[in-house]
Design an enzyme around this catalytic site. Structure first.
Site, short mmCIF file in Angstrom:
data_model
loop_
_atom_site.label_atom_id
_atom_site.label_comp_id
_atom_site.label_asym_id
_atom_site.label_seq_id
_atom_site.Cartn_x
_atom_site.Cartn_y
_atom_site.Cartn_z
N CYS A 178 -88.07 -53.22 -3.78
CA CYS A 178 -87.10 -52.86 -5.18
C CYS A 178 -86.65 -54.03 -5.46
O CYS A 178 -86.14 -54.74 -4.57
CB CYS A 178 -86.15 -51.77 -4.81
SG CYS A 178 -86.79 -50.37 -4.32
N ARG A 191 -92.13 -58.70 -6.26
CA ARG A 191 -91.79 -57.79 -5.03
C ARG A 191 -92.57 -56.84 -4.86
O ARG A 191 -92.83 -55.87 -3.81
CB ARG A 191 -90.19 -57.70 -5.21
CG ARG A 191 -89.49 -58.92 -5.11
CD ARG A 191 -87.91 -58.52 -5.65
NE ARG A 191 -87.36 -57.74 -4.54
CZ ARG A 191 -86.70 -58.41 -3.74
NH1 ARG A 191 -86.71 -59.69 -3.50
NH2 ARG A 191 -85.97 -57.35 -2.72
N TRP A 222 -89.78 -49.49 -5.68
CA TRP A 222 -90.96 -49.31 -4.80
C TRP A 222 -90.79 -48.11 -4.08
O TRP A 222 -89.78 -47.91 -3.19
CB TRP A 222 -91.06 -50.46 -4.02
CG TRP A 222 -92.58 -50.53 -3.22
CD1 TRP A 222 -93.72 -50.93 -3.56
CD2 TRP A 222 -92.57 -50.36 -1.81
NE1 TRP A 222 -94.44 -50.89 -2.55
CE2 TRP A 222 -94.03 -50.50 -1.37
CE3 TRP A 222 -91.66 -49.76 -0.94
CZ2 TRP A 222 -94.46 -50.27 -0.28
CZ3 TRP A 222 -92.26 -49.72 0.47
CH2 TRP A 222 -93.48 -49.94 0.79
N ASN A 262 -81.52 -51.08 -3.43
CA ASN A 262 -82.58 -51.37 -2.66
C ASN A 262 -82.31 -51.17 -1.22
O ASN A 262 -81.18 -51.61 -0.74
CB ASN A 262 -82.77 -52.87 -2.86
CG ASN A 262 -84.00 -53.63 -1.98
OD1 ASN A 262 -84.56 -52.85 -1.36
ND2 ASN A 262 -83.77 -54.93 -1.99
N GLY A 263 -83.28 -50.59 -0.62
CA GLY A 263 -83.22 -50.15 0.66
C GLY A 263 -83.28 -48.78 1.15
O GLY A 263 -83.83 -47.90 0.24
N GLU A 320 -106.41 -63.01 9.92
CA GLU A 320 -105.55 -63.48 8.70
C GLU A 320 -106.75 -63.18 7.61
O GLU A 320 -106.43 -62.54 6.42
CB GLU A 320 -105.25 -64.71 8.75
CG GLU A 320 -104.54 -65.32 7.39
CD GLU A 320 -103.47 -64.33 6.93
OE1 GLU A 320 -103.06 -63.44 7.53
OE2 GLU A 320 -103.35 -64.68 5.72
N LYS A 380 -106.30 -60.50 4.36
CA LYS A 380 -106.19 -61.14 2.98
C LYS A 380 -107.23 -60.22 2.17
O LYS A 380 -106.83 -59.88 1.08
CB LYS A 380 -106.58 -62.65 2.97
CG LYS A 380 -105.83 -63.37 2.11
CD LYS A 380 -104.34 -63.94 2.49
CE LYS A 380 -103.53 -62.93 2.85
NZ LYS A 380 -102.30 -63.35 3.37
N GLU A 391 -106.02 -56.72 1.55
CA GLU A 391 -104.94 -56.40 0.69
C GLU A 391 -105.14 -56.63 -0.81
O GLU A 391 -104.45 -55.87 -1.46
CB GLU A 391 -103.67 -57.02 1.20
CG GLU A 391 -103.66 -58.58 1.08
CD GLU A 391 -102.30 -59.20 1.66
OE1 GLU A 391 -102.40 -60.28 2.28
OE2 GLU A 391 -101.32 -58.66 1.38
N HIS A 443 -119.03 -54.33 22.85
CA HIS A 443 -118.22 -53.05 23.71
C HIS A 443 -117.83 -52.01 22.67
O HIS A 443 -117.05 -51.43 22.92
CB HIS A 443 -117.07 -53.85 24.23
CG HIS A 443 -117.38 -54.96 25.15
ND1 HIS A 443 -117.93 -54.61 26.40
CD2 HIS A 443 -117.05 -56.22 25.15
CE1 HIS A 443 -118.13 -55.64 27.03
NE2 HIS A 443 -117.47 -56.74 26.38
N LYS A 468 -93.89 -57.60 -1.93
CA LYS A 468 -93.65 -59.00 -1.54
C LYS A 468 -92.89 -59.19 -0.42
O LYS A 468 -93.00 -59.69 0.65
CB LYS A 468 -93.40 -59.92 -2.54
CG LYS A 468 -93.22 -61.48 -2.12
CD LYS A 468 -94.60 -61.79 -1.86
CE LYS A 468 -94.50 -63.48 -1.31
NZ LYS A 468 -95.68 -63.74 -0.52
C1 F6R Z 1 -99.78 -60.55 3.56
C2 F6R Z 1 -98.43 -60.78 3.68
C3 F6R Z 1 -97.57 -59.83 4.48
C4 F6R Z 1 -96.45 -60.64 5.18
C5 F6R Z 1 -95.44 -59.80 6.12
C6 F6R Z 1 -94.08 -60.64 6.24
O1 F6R Z 1 -100.47 -61.58 2.71
O2 F6R Z 1 -97.59 -61.65 2.74
O3 F6R Z 1 -98.35 -59.47 5.61
O4 F6R Z 1 -96.78 -61.88 5.71
O5 F6R Z 1 -95.00 -58.67 5.02
O6 F6R Z 1 -93.41 -60.99 5.20
P1 F6R Z 1 -92.45 -62.45 5.66
O7 F6R Z 1 -93.21 -63.51 5.98
O8 F6R Z 1 -91.75 -62.51 4.23
O9 F6R Z 1 -91.62 -61.77 6.87
#
Ligand code: F6R
Length: 608
Positions: free
Chosen positions: A2, A27, A74, A100-101, A480, A484, A487, A503, A603
C-alpha cells in the site's frame, strides 16, 4: 504494498494526491482512492483497478479542496473492490483514514465497535480504525488518534482527517514507513520520498512509535504520548529524473542498463590502492576477530544475493556462514550468540520479515550489519553498521540493479574481512579487486548483446515450464534467474543444483523442455556438462551460459551457447545473472505482461 500520500496547503489537493500515488505505483496495488475536504465536507472517491480508473471518476466530478489523503491498496484483508479500497470512513462519514500495514486485533475491535452501533461496510481491517478514532473523539483529533493507536496491535502507518478539525492532517508510524515533506505554506505525507519529491526536498523521516500533525504552515512531530520531538530535517539530494524512465520502455529495462553505474557507485571510494576501505562500518579488526559465524538473512532476490554472500565469505574468510529466508529465521530458534555477525540484506530496508529478523538478532545480542539501498530506511537505522548499495532508486518490482549491487557489497565485505584479519595476502586481495573493477565494462559488453537474449526469450516464452541448473555459485544464480522469470513472465520454472536433477526432477525432462544451464565454476564445469548430457539425452533443449573461451567446448553439449566475459569464478554471479535478467524481461514482453508491475506482487513488502 500500500502507498499513502497526504497533502495540506494552498494547492488543489486532488492533483497532488494523484501525482504522489502515481510515484508510488511501483510498490504494487490493486485499487486506489482519495478523500478531500470540499465545500460539501469530507468527500471520498475510490475504485478498484489502476489509478486511471480513479482518475476518470475524478475527471467526471473533481474533488476541489486544499487538504486530502490518498491511497493505493494492495489487498490483505478482503478482496480488491471499490468498497474495500481506502480511504475508509466512520459511520458518520466525519473521519477518514488511509492505512498501510495490518491491524492484528481488528476482529476483536470490530465486534466491540459494531456492538456500540458502528456500521461496517467493508471487509478490511482498516475500516476499524476510522470507527475506533470516531468513537474516541472528544474534540481533539490528535488525542483520539493517540488513544486509538494504544488499542491497535500490528504494523501500520496512517493518515487521518476529520471534518471536525478540517485544517489538520494527522500521520502515524508504527512499523510501516512514512515520511513527512515540508514545503512553504504546504506540507505532505508519503510512504516514500518519490511521492512528494516533485514539491519538496525537505523531509522528516518518522520513526516507529512517532506521529506528526500537519497544518499548511506547520509540522509538529511527537511521540504517541504527545511529547514534542525536535528532529533535523533530511535534505534529499537525488533527483526525480533518476527515478523516471529516461527513454527506456520500462523501469526494469532502465534499471538493468544502469548496472554498470550501480557497480561503479557501490565500489566508489571503497576501493583504494588495491585495498578495501569500509569507513562506514565501525567493526574494528579486534571485533572482526571475535566473529565466529555469520548469519545472512533476507527475502526473495535479496536472499539469493545472500546465498552468493555465503560462498564469498566462506571462501575468502573461512568462517561458517548460514543464509536464511527472513520469514523462517526467527521462528527456527537460530543459534545466535554475541559472536554471531548477522547480515540483513534488503533493497528497500522496509521488508517486514527482514526487519523482524534484525530485531530478533539484536535481542539475542548479535551485531547486525545491514546491506541496503535506502538511506534512512528502518533497516539502515536499526542496524549497528550499514553498507549502502548505491544502486539509486529501484522502481520496477523485479529487482535487478539492487541485487547485483548487493553482490558487490558482499564482495567488498568479504575482502575487507579477509584483509583486516590477514587471512588473505595483499596480492590476492589486489587480484580480486582488479577483477571487480573490470565488472562494469564487462556488464556493458553483455548489455550490448541484449538482442541475443530477446531471441532466446521468444522461444522460451512459448513454453509453460522450464528449468535452470548449475553447481556452486551457478546454482545460486540459477535460483535468481528462475525467480526473475517466474515473477514477470508468469512461466513456471524451477532452479536445481545440477547434480540433484537425477534424484527425482529428471522425470520432468521431456522433449523440447527448455533448460538454462550455467557453467562458470572452474572444476565444476565438467560435472555440470555431464548433468547437461543427462538432460539432452531425454530431449531437453539446453541454453548454456559459459565464460568466453569455453563456448566451443560447450557447443558440443547444448543447443545454444551464450558466452559472458571471463572473470574469476567467485565473481561470475555479477555477470552471469545479467543475461538471465534480460531473458526474463523479453519473455515477459513476449507474453504481453506489465513488466514493471507484475500481478499479485508489491515492491516493498511491509507485512509479514
Ligand atoms: C524480486 C524481488 C523480491 C525482493 C524481496 C525483498 O525481484 O524484488 O523478491 O527481493 O521482496 O525485498 P527487499 O530487498 O526490499 O527487502
Amino acid at each position: 504494498m500500500c502507498g499513502i500520500v497526504g497533502y495540506v496547503g494552498y494547492r488543489n489537493s486532488q492533483d497532488i494526491l494523484i501525482s504522489g500515488l502515481r510515484k508510488l505505483e511501483y510498490r504494487g496495488y490493486d485499487s486506489a482512492g482519495v478523500a478531500v475536504f470540499t465545500n460539501a465536507g469530507l468527500e471520498v472517491k475510490k475504485a478498484k483497478g489502476r489509478l486511471a480508473v480513479l482518475e476518470s471518476h475524478l475527471e467526471e466530478r473533481p474533488l476541489n479542496g486544499g487538504i486530502g489523503i490518498g491511497h493505493t491498496r494492495w489487498a490483505t484483508h478482503g478482496k480488491p473492490s471499490d468498497v474495500n479500497s481506502h480511504p475508509h470512513t466512520d459511520t458518520s462519514s466525519k473521519f477518514s483514514v488511509v492505512h498501510n500495514g495490518i491491524i492484528e486485533n481488528y476482529l476483536e475491535l470490530k465486534e466491540e465497535l459494531a456492538a456500540a452501533g458502528a456500521k461496517f461496510v467493508s471487509e478490511t481491517d482498516t475500516e476499524v480504525i476510522s470507527h475506533l478514532i470516531a468513537s474516541l473523539y472528544e474534540g481533539d483529533i490528535v488525542k483520539a488518534v493517540q488513544k486509538a493507536v494504544k488499542r491497535m496491535r500490528g504494523a501500520f502507518a496512517l493518515g487521518v482527517l476529520t471534518e471536525h478539525e478540517p485544517e489538520k492532517l494527522v500521520a502515524v508510524r508504527l512499523a510501516s514507513p512514512l515520511i513527512i515533506g515540508v514545503g512553504e505554506g504546504e506540507n505532505f505525507i508519503g510512504s516514500d520520498i518519490p511521492a512528494i519529491l516533485e514539491y519538496t526536498r525537505n523531509v522528516y523521516i518518522l520513526n516507529d512509535g512517532e506521529m506528526a500533525v500537519l497544518t499548511k504552515n506547520d509540522v509538529t512531530l511527537m511521540t504517541m504520548e504527545g511529547n514534542v520531538i525536535s528532529r533535523e530535517m533530511f535534505h534529499v539530494d537525488w533527483d526525480l529524473v533518476t527515478a523516471e524512465k529516461a527513454g527506456f520502455d520500462s523501469f526494469m529495462l532502465k534499471e538493468i542498463h544502469e548496472q554498470p553505474k550501480a557497480y561503479r557507485d557501490t565500489m566508489g571510494s571503497r576501493i583504494a590502492d588495491g585495498r578495501v576501505v569500509l569507513k562506514e562500518i565501525g567493526l574494528s579488526a579486534d571485533q572482526l576477530k571475535q566473529v565466529e559465524r555469520v548469519h545472512i538473512v533476507a527475502c526473495g532476490t535479496a536472499y539469493h544475493a545472500g546465498l552468493v554472500g555465503k560462498s564469498v565469505i566462506e571462501k575468502l574468510v573461512r568462517i561458517p556462514v548460514e543464509t536464511d529466508v527472513a520469514s523462517e529465521y526467527r521462528y527456527r530458534d537460530p543459534i545466535i550468540t554475541p559472536n554471531t555477525l548477522v547480515i540483513v540484506v534488503s533493497q528497500s530496508g522496509e521488508t517486514a520479515d527482514t526487519l523482524a529478523a534484525l530485531r530478533e538478532a539484536k535481542r539475542c545480542g548479535a551485531r547486525v550489519l545491514a546491506i541496503t539501498n535506502v538511506v534512512g530506511s528502518s533497516v539502515a537505522r536499526e542496524a549497528d553498521d550499514v553498507i549502502t548499495t548505491w544502486a539509486g532508486p529501484e522502481i520496477a518490482v523485479a529487482s535487478t540493479k539492487a541485487y547485483t549491487s548487493q553482490l558487490i557489497a558482499f564482495y567488498l565485505f568479504g575482502l575487507y574481512m579477509a584483509q583486516e584479519l590477514g587471512i588473505r595476502d595483499s596480492a590476492y586481495i589486489a587480484e580480486v579487486i582488479a577483477a571487480l573493477e573490470q565488472l562494469p565494462e564487462q556488464v556493458q559488453a553483455i548489455l550490448e548483446r541484449a538482442e541475443d537474449m530477446k531471441v532466446y526469450a521468444e522461444q522460451v516464452a512459448k513454453h509453460n515450464s522450464l528449468f535452470f541448473i548449475g553447481r556452486g555459485l551457478d546454482y545460486a544464480v540459477a535460483l535468481e534467474g528462475s525467480l526473475k522469470l517466474k515473477e514477470i513472465s508468469y512461466i513456471h520454472s524451477e532452479a536445481y543444483a545440477a547434480g540433484e536433477l537425477k534424484h527425482g526432477t529428471l522425470a520432468l525432462i521431456e522433449d523440447d523442455i527448455p533448460v538454462i544451464a550455467l557453467a562458470t565454476q572452474g572444476e565444476l564445469i565438467e560435472k555440470t556438462v555431464s548433468n547437461i548430457k543427462e538432460v539432452t539425452a531425454r530431449g531437453g533443449y539446453v541454453y548454456g551460459f559459459v565464460f568466453e573461451g569455453d563456448e566451443g567446448e560447450m557447443a558440443k553439449s547444448v543447443n545454444h551457447v551464450f558466452a559472458i566475459p571471463r572473470t574469476l569464478p567467485l565473481l561470475a554471479p555479477a555477470l552471469s545473472v545479467i543475461p538471465l535478467q534480460l531473458l526474463s524481461y523479453y519473455a515477459s514482453l513476449a507474453r504481453g505482461n506489465d513488466v514493471d508491475k507484475p500481478r499479485n506482487l508489491a515492491k516493498s513488502v511491509t507485512v509479514e
